[in-house]
Design an enzyme around this catalytic site. Structure first.
Site, PDB file in Angstrom:
ATOM      1  N   ARG A 117     -10.087 -62.143 -23.913  1.00  0.00           N
ATOM      2  CA  ARG A 117      -9.485 -60.854 -23.898  1.00  0.00           C
ATOM      3  C   ARG A 117      -8.859 -60.805 -22.250  1.00  0.00           C
ATOM      4  NH1 ARG A 117     -13.467 -60.080 -27.261  1.00  0.00           N
ATOM      5  NH2 ARG A 117     -12.958 -59.007 -29.017  1.00  0.00           N
ATOM      6  N   HIS A 142      -6.680 -63.815 -27.306  1.00  0.00           N
ATOM      7  CA  HIS A 142      -6.363 -65.189 -27.712  1.00  0.00           C
ATOM      8  C   HIS A 142      -4.753 -65.629 -27.490  1.00  0.00           C
ATOM      9  CE1 HIS A 142     -10.385 -65.552 -28.609  1.00  0.00           C
ATOM     10  NE2 HIS A 142     -10.251 -65.130 -29.905  1.00  0.00           N
ATOM     11  N   HIS A 218     -11.834 -71.929 -32.212  1.00  0.00           N
ATOM     12  CA  HIS A 218     -12.508 -71.026 -32.777  1.00  0.00           C
ATOM     13  C   HIS A 218     -13.123 -71.161 -34.332  1.00  0.00           C
ATOM     14  CE1 HIS A 218     -13.042 -66.636 -33.673  1.00  0.00           C
ATOM     15  NE2 HIS A 218     -12.533 -65.937 -32.271  1.00  0.00           N
ATOM     16  N   TYR A 220     -15.705 -71.233 -37.068  1.00  0.00           N
ATOM     17  CA  TYR A 220     -16.795 -70.422 -37.668  1.00  0.00           C
ATOM     18  C   TYR A 220     -17.863 -71.357 -38.349  1.00  0.00           C
ATOM     19  CZ  TYR A 220     -14.176 -65.940 -37.302  1.00  0.00           C
ATOM     20  OH  TYR A 220     -13.437 -64.808 -36.445  1.00  0.00           O
ATOM     21  N   GLN A 337     -18.985 -67.876 -25.531  1.00  0.00           N
ATOM     22  CA  GLN A 337     -18.558 -66.775 -26.337  1.00  0.00           C
ATOM     23  C   GLN A 337     -19.561 -67.004 -27.693  1.00  0.00           C
ATOM     24  OE1 GLN A 337     -16.859 -64.346 -25.026  1.00  0.00           O
ATOM     25  NE2 GLN A 337     -17.024 -62.706 -26.775  1.00  0.00           N
ATOM     26  N   GLU A 359     -18.086 -70.454 -29.079  1.00  0.00           N
ATOM     27  CA  GLU A 359     -16.665 -70.995 -28.342  1.00  0.00           C
ATOM     28  C   GLU A 359     -17.268 -71.299 -26.822  1.00  0.00           C
ATOM     29  OE1 GLU A 359     -13.998 -67.429 -29.069  1.00  0.00           O
ATOM     30  OE2 GLU A 359     -15.384 -66.896 -30.594  1.00  0.00           O
TER      31      GLU A 359
END
Length: 395
Positions: A117, A142, A218, A220, A337, A359
């Protein structure tokens, strides 16, 4: 006299590299949206999937798939403790959903020009204020509306070998002014793959003027494997165990932006992951700094131990006791992150907390935080970072 012959072992690495077209996308005339279109549509871009497969034996099987739209990791298949090969990432089953799903969760994507952000969608650099899209409440997230995750990347090389490693080299040139960012940024991304390992090497240079840069992947993770084939009640990562090599936290305010403090994590507290702990605790964590309506879970940046070093450092370990799979993460980045999928749940297929993101990246909003490591890249400088994922099995 003739010397005795010494016995030796010859290790044969069996692998294959495959590429196939999976569809086409087209950008709108104002370059503010992208959609899937029929193959051959005027002005369209073909999307390709690149797959590297290792099939040496049951314990060394490993498969990596990536598409050039968003330089997106599509699947990583690795064996469990019984030798069963399964996908340990979470991904949409179709290109249409990857490109057009309104939830836009960034499954597997390369994010930039600035990951995470930026406060109020603006920053000052080079004597002027640069205005960005606010696509996450009051923040730019992003890289904006059409960040690097929504762009077509070019393939510079596929299947090139360095020892046991096979490589996929992708590149993207972001023109000056794209999503409001200054300077023309040239990015080179190399995915290197060997049995049980995936490395991501990131390199960037800028021309024209300085720009902020913060790149990451990114993906998952759900190490249980093949998420969409499992019963809905068995899709959470709450049974995974996590250990972090991060002794400090970046506390956030109500807009999920760091306050600027690097806070030492107290031993035994909610944020202490120095020893393996169940992700169930992370999924139910509530940060009092966030509004009461925020879902429980982690979406916070921690400071990697040895943050000032440019060397690869052990940052995180993720373990699933049921499958026996272990993911170990090394990175050169200063931050990590951790996101426990708190905002999933947009469909029945992807329940809340059904995956976790690790991340490795620079600090969020570093462009507006003078006390953070600088994210500014200037002409003549080189941005260079590496992230390495190692997959093993614990019996």
């Amino acid at each position: 006299s003739r010397s005795a012959l010494k016995p030796c072992r010859i290790r044969l690495i069996m692998f294959s590299c495959d590429v196939k077209k999976i569809g086409s996308v087209k950008y709108s005339s104002d370059n503010k949206s992208v959609s899937v279109v029929p193959n051959g549509t005027d002005g369209s871009h073909e999307v390709s999937m690149y797959t590297i497969t290792y099939s040496e034996d049951a314990t060394k099987k490993f498969e990596f798939s990536c598409i050039d739209f968003g330089a997106t990791i599509y699947a990583i298949r690795t064996p469990d403790k019984n030798g069963m090969l399964q996908d340990v990432t979470v991904q949409f089953p179709s290109l249409e959903d990857i490109v057009q799903h309104p939830a836009h969760p960034y499954f597997g994507a390369t994010v930039g020009r600035v990951a995470n952000r930026i406060a109020n969608g603006s920053f000052r650099l080079g004597g002027r204020t640069h205005e960005l899209a606010m696509n996450n409440g009051p923040n730019c997230l992003h890289g904006g509306v059409l960040g690097f995750d929504r762009r077509m990347w070019g393939c510079r090389g596929f299947g090139g070998s360095q020892g046991d490693r096979q490589q996929l080299e992708l590149s993207y040139v972001s023109p000056a002014g794209e999503e409001g960012f200054p300077g023309e940024l040239s990015v080179a991304l190399t995915y290197w793959v060997s049995p049980g390992q995936l490395g991501i090497a990131l390199r960037a240079t800028v021309t024209g003027s300085a720009t902020p840069v913060n790149l990451t992947n990114h993906t998952y993770w759900n190490l249980r494997g093949d998420l969409l084939s499992r019963p809905l009640a068995d899709r959470t990562v709450s049974g995974h165990l996590l250990r972090l090599h991060c002794s400090k936290l970046l506390p956030v305010g109500p807009s999920q932006l760091p306050t600027g403090e690097l806070r030492l994590i107290p031993r035994g507290g909610d944020w202490d992951w120095a020893a393996f702990r169940s992700l169930a605790a992370a999924c139910q964590l509530r940060d009092p700094a966030l509004p009461s309506g925020f879902p429980a879970g982690m979406d916070h940046c921690l400071v990697a131990d040895g943050q000032d070093s440019q060397a690869l450092r052990l940052v995180a370990e993720l373990y699933d006791p049921v499958s026996g799979r272990m993911l170990t993460l090394h990175s050169t980045q200063p931050g990590l992150q951790v996101y426990t999928g708190n905002f999933l749940g947009f469909s029945e297929d992807f329940p809340r907390w059904s995956a976790v993101c690790l991340e490795a990246q620079g600090f969020p909003d570093a462009i507006n935080q003078p006390g953070f490591p600088s994210c500014v890249l200037r002409p003549g400088e080189v941005y260079q970072q590496e992230i390495v994922h190692t997959f093993t099995v614990r019996l």
